[in-house]
Design a protein around this motif. Structure first.
Motif, PDB file in Angstrom:
ATOM      1  N   THR A  39       0.861  -1.184   0.000  1.00  0.00           N
ATOM      2  CA  THR A  39       0.000   0.000   0.000  1.00  0.00           C
ATOM      3  C   THR A  39       0.894   1.230   0.000  1.00  0.00           C
ATOM      4  O   THR A  39       1.806   1.338   0.815  1.00  0.00           O
ATOM      5  CB  THR A  39      -0.900   0.022   1.253  1.00  0.00           C
ATOM      6  OG1 THR A  39      -1.719  -1.144   1.257  1.00  0.00           O
ATOM      7  CG2 THR A  39      -1.780   1.256   1.272  1.00  0.00           C
ATOM      8  N   GLU A  40       0.625   2.132  -0.931  1.00  0.00           N
ATOM      9  CA  GLU A  40       1.341   3.406  -0.949  1.00  0.00           C
ATOM     10  C   GLU A  40       0.334   4.520  -0.706  1.00  0.00           C
ATOM     11  O   GLU A  40      -0.710   4.585  -1.369  1.00  0.00           O
ATOM     12  CB  GLU A  40       2.049   3.635  -2.274  1.00  0.00           C
ATOM     13  CG  GLU A  40       2.831   4.939  -2.278  1.00  0.00           C
ATOM     14  CD  GLU A  40       3.652   5.172  -3.533  1.00  0.00           C
ATOM     15  OE1 GLU A  40       4.405   6.151  -3.547  1.00  0.00           O
ATOM     16  OE2 GLU A  40       3.541   4.378  -4.489  1.00  0.00           O
ATOM     17  N   ILE A  41       0.631   5.377   0.258  1.00  0.00           N
ATOM     18  CA  ILE A  41      -0.240   6.493   0.600  1.00  0.00           C
ATOM     19  C   ILE A  41       0.520   7.799   0.386  1.00  0.00           C
ATOM     20  O   ILE A  41       1.639   7.951   0.857  1.00  0.00           O
ATOM     21  CB  ILE A  41      -0.718   6.409   2.066  1.00  0.00           C
ATOM     22  CG1 ILE A  41      -1.473   5.101   2.311  1.00  0.00           C
ATOM     23  CG2 ILE A  41      -1.599   7.617   2.415  1.00  0.00           C
ATOM     24  CD1 ILE A  41      -1.863   4.866   3.763  1.00  0.00           C
ATOM     25  N   VAL A  42      -0.123   8.717  -0.341  1.00  0.00           N
ATOM     26  CA  VAL A  42       0.408  10.063  -0.507  1.00  0.00           C
ATOM     27  C   VAL A  42      -0.627  11.008   0.090  1.00  0.00           C
ATOM     28  O   VAL A  42      -1.754  11.082  -0.395  1.00  0.00           O
ATOM     29  CB  VAL A  42       0.673  10.401  -1.993  1.00  0.00           C
ATOM     30  CG1 VAL A  42       1.153  11.844  -2.124  1.00  0.00           C
ATOM     31  CG2 VAL A  42       1.672   9.439  -2.602  1.00  0.00           C
ATOM     32  N   GLN A  43      -0.240  11.669   1.163  1.00  0.00           N
ATOM     33  CA  GLN A  43      -1.137  12.600   1.840  1.00  0.00           C
ATOM     34  C   GLN A  43      -0.634  14.011   1.637  1.00  0.00           C
ATOM     35  O   GLN A  43       0.539  14.308   1.865  1.00  0.00           O
ATOM     36  CB  GLN A  43      -1.202  12.290   3.336  1.00  0.00           C
ATOM     37  CG  GLN A  43      -2.095  13.252   4.108  1.00  0.00           C
ATOM     38  CD  GLN A  43      -2.089  13.011   5.609  1.00  0.00           C
ATOM     39  OE1 GLN A  43      -1.463  12.073   6.101  1.00  0.00           O
ATOM     40  NE2 GLN A  43      -2.785  13.860   6.340  1.00  0.00           N
ATOM     41  N   ASN A  44      -1.548  14.884   1.195  1.00  0.00           N
ATOM     42  CA  ASN A  44      -1.226  16.298   1.047  1.00  0.00           C
ATOM     43  C   ASN A  44      -2.332  17.058   1.776  1.00  0.00           C
ATOM     44  O   ASN A  44      -3.394  17.299   1.209  1.00  0.00           O
ATOM     45  CB  ASN A  44      -1.160  16.671  -0.436  1.00  0.00           C
ATOM     46  CG  ASN A  44      -0.712  18.098  -0.639  1.00  0.00           C
ATOM     47  OD1 ASN A  44      -0.470  18.830   0.314  1.00  0.00           O
ATOM     48  ND2 ASN A  44      -0.611  18.513  -1.896  1.00  0.00           N
ATOM     49  N   GLY A  45      -2.106  17.360   3.050  1.00  0.00           N
ATOM     50  CA  GLY A  45      -3.141  17.991   3.862  1.00  0.00           C
ATOM     51  C   GLY A  45      -4.310  17.041   4.037  1.00  0.00           C
ATOM     52  O   GLY A  45      -4.146  15.937   4.555  1.00  0.00           O
ATOM     53  N   LYS A  46      -5.500  17.444   3.550  1.00  0.00           N
ATOM     54  CA  LYS A  46      -6.698  16.609   3.676  1.00  0.00           C
ATOM     55  C   LYS A  46      -6.914  15.715   2.453  1.00  0.00           C
ATOM     56  O   LYS A  46      -7.887  14.977   2.399  1.00  0.00           O
ATOM     57  CB  LYS A  46      -7.933  17.492   3.878  1.00  0.00           C
ATOM     58  CG  LYS A  46      -7.959  18.212   5.198  1.00  0.00           C
ATOM     59  CD  LYS A  46      -9.253  18.981   5.357  1.00  0.00           C
ATOM     60  CE  LYS A  46      -9.365  19.571   6.752  1.00  0.00           C
ATOM     61  NZ  LYS A  46     -10.703  20.113   7.004  1.00  0.00           N
ATOM     62  N   HIS A  47      -6.020  15.801   1.482  1.00  0.00           N
ATOM     63  CA  HIS A  47      -6.164  15.022   0.250  1.00  0.00           C
ATOM     64  C   HIS A  47      -5.283  13.770   0.303  1.00  0.00           C
ATOM     65  O   HIS A  47      -4.114  13.843   0.675  1.00  0.00           O
ATOM     66  CB  HIS A  47      -5.779  15.877  -0.963  1.00  0.00           C
ATOM     67  CG  HIS A  47      -6.099  15.223  -2.263  1.00  0.00           C
ATOM     68  ND1 HIS A  47      -7.360  15.201  -2.795  1.00  0.00           N
ATOM     69  CD2 HIS A  47      -5.315  14.528  -3.119  1.00  0.00           C
ATOM     70  CE1 HIS A  47      -7.339  14.537  -3.940  1.00  0.00           C
ATOM     71  NE2 HIS A  47      -6.112  14.115  -4.148  1.00  0.00           N
ATOM     72  N   PHE A  48      -5.872  12.624  -0.067  1.00  0.00           N
ATOM     73  CA  PHE A  48      -5.163  11.345  -0.029  1.00  0.00           C
ATOM     74  C   PHE A  48      -5.221  10.652  -1.377  1.00  0.00           C
ATOM     75  O   PHE A  48      -6.264  10.674  -2.043  1.00  0.00           O
ATOM     76  CB  PHE A  48      -5.829  10.397   0.994  1.00  0.00           C
ATOM     77  CG  PHE A  48      -5.569  10.759   2.424  1.00  0.00           C
ATOM     78  CD1 PHE A  48      -4.660  10.037   3.184  1.00  0.00           C
ATOM     79  CD2 PHE A  48      -6.239  11.817   3.029  1.00  0.00           C
ATOM     80  CE1 PHE A  48      -4.426  10.357   4.509  1.00  0.00           C
ATOM     81  CE2 PHE A  48      -6.012  12.143   4.350  1.00  0.00           C
ATOM     82  CZ  PHE A  48      -5.105  11.414   5.092  1.00  0.00           C
ATOM     83  N   LYS A  49      -4.104  10.038  -1.752  1.00  0.00           N
ATOM     84  CA  LYS A  49      -4.057   9.122  -2.893  1.00  0.00           C
ATOM     85  C   LYS A  49      -3.518   7.807  -2.344  1.00  0.00           C
ATOM     86  O   LYS A  49      -2.425   7.770  -1.772  1.00  0.00           O
ATOM     87  CB  LYS A  49      -3.119   9.619  -3.991  1.00  0.00           C
ATOM     88  CG  LYS A  49      -3.627  10.823  -4.738  1.00  0.00           C
ATOM     89  CD  LYS A  49      -2.647  11.208  -5.844  1.00  0.00           C
ATOM     90  CE  LYS A  49      -3.111  12.472  -6.548  1.00  0.00           C
ATOM     91  NZ  LYS A  49      -2.151  12.899  -7.574  1.00  0.00           N
ATOM     92  N   ILE A  50      -4.304   6.740  -2.496  1.00  0.00           N
ATOM     93  CA  ILE A  50      -3.905   5.435  -1.972  1.00  0.00           C
ATOM     94  C   ILE A  50      -3.847   4.451  -3.125  1.00  0.00           C
ATOM     95  O   ILE A  50      -4.812   4.313  -3.877  1.00  0.00           O
ATOM     96  CB  ILE A  50      -4.893   4.947  -0.887  1.00  0.00           C
ATOM     97  CG1 ILE A  50      -4.925   5.955   0.272  1.00  0.00           C
ATOM     98  CG2 ILE A  50      -4.498   3.547  -0.391  1.00  0.00           C
ATOM     99  CD1 ILE A  50      -5.930   5.627   1.356  1.00  0.00           C
ATOM    100  N   THR A  51      -2.705   3.788  -3.266  1.00  0.00           N
ATOM    101  CA  THR A  51      -2.528   2.768  -4.297  1.00  0.00           C
ATOM    102  C   THR A  51      -2.222   1.457  -3.602  1.00  0.00           C
ATOM    103  O   THR A  51      -1.266   1.364  -2.821  1.00  0.00           O
ATOM    104  CB  THR A  51      -1.362   3.134  -5.245  1.00  0.00           C
ATOM    105  OG1 THR A  51      -1.611   4.427  -5.795  1.00  0.00           O
ATOM    106  CG2 THR A  51      -1.228   2.115  -6.363  1.00  0.00           C
ATOM    107  N   ILE A  52      -3.050   0.440  -3.876  1.00  0.00           N
ATOM    108  CA  ILE A  52      -2.859  -0.881  -3.274  1.00  0.00           C
ATOM    109  C   ILE A  52      -2.522  -1.860  -4.400  1.00  0.00           C
ATOM    110  O   ILE A  52      -3.322  -2.037  -5.321  1.00  0.00           O
ATOM    111  CB  ILE A  52      -4.127  -1.339  -2.530  1.00  0.00           C
ATOM    112  CG1 ILE A  52      -4.503  -0.305  -1.459  1.00  0.00           C
ATOM    113  CG2 ILE A  52      -3.913  -2.721  -1.897  1.00  0.00           C
ATOM    114  CD1 ILE A  52      -5.896  -0.485  -0.898  1.00  0.00           C
ATOM    115  N   THR A  53      -1.333  -2.456  -4.318  1.00  0.00           N
ATOM    116  CA  THR A  53      -0.884  -3.408  -5.332  1.00  0.00           C
ATOM    117  C   THR A  53      -0.840  -4.790  -4.705  1.00  0.00           C
ATOM    118  O   THR A  53      -0.132  -5.017  -3.727  1.00  0.00           O
ATOM    119  CB  THR A  53       0.509  -3.022  -5.873  1.00  0.00           C
ATOM    120  OG1 THR A  53       0.451  -1.680  -6.346  1.00  0.00           O
ATOM    121  CG2 THR A  53       0.937  -3.948  -6.992  1.00  0.00           C
ATOM    122  N   THR A  54      -1.625  -5.715  -5.265  1.00  0.00           N
ATOM    123  CA  THR A  54      -1.674  -7.097  -4.790  1.00  0.00           C
ATOM    124  C   THR A  54      -1.471  -7.994  -6.003  1.00  0.00           C
ATOM    125  O   THR A  54      -2.394  -8.161  -6.805  1.00  0.00           O
ATOM    126  CB  THR A  54      -3.024  -7.404  -4.107  1.00  0.00           C
ATOM    127  OG1 THR A  54      -3.295  -6.384  -3.144  1.00  0.00           O
ATOM    128  CG2 THR A  54      -2.988  -8.748  -3.402  1.00  0.00           C
TER     129      THR A  54
END
Length: 127
Positions: A39-54
């Protein structure tokens, strides 16, 4: 507390019963049960981008806290969801009768999804 980082799955509980309850086909459950997702999480303040690679599957979710956003369930169904922060280390949302809580404690990311009486728990470590 920033959620940003990459996390490798260490352990999970109740994967098969939860996926069955969500309607995931048995062959996909068997293929996915032993994969150690990232799981990769990029948080910029209240904005989130989550990428889950399985394995070969990549799921991406993007949302802003407190704003309704489009999400995709494990079966590929599109749903509307509202993600909120509890305290400074918990992301909480509910969709399709599933309550999802993602909690960060130090370098440990714990994701818990509850459907009825089934609790699916994933524990990942920051790498």
């Amino acid at each position: 507390m920033s959620f940003s980082g990459k996390y490798q799955l260490q352990s999970q509980e109740n994967f098969e019963p939860f996926m069955k309850a969500m309607g995931v086909p048995e062959d996909l459950i068997q293929k996915g049960k032993d994969l150690k997702g990232m799981t990769e999480i990029v948080q910029n303040g209240k904005h989130f981008k989550i990428t889950i690679t399985t394995g070969p599957k990549v799921d991406k979710h993007e949302f802003t806290l407190g704003e309704e956003s489009d999400m995709e369930t494990v079966t590929g169904e599109k749903v509307k969801s509202l993600v909120n922060m509890e305290g400074d280390n918990k992301l909480v949302t509910t969709f399709k009768n599933v309550k999802s809580v993602t909690e960060l404690n130090g370098d440990t990311l714990t994701s818990t999804m509850t459907l009825g009486g089934i609790v699916f728990k994933r524990i990942s470590k920051r790498i």
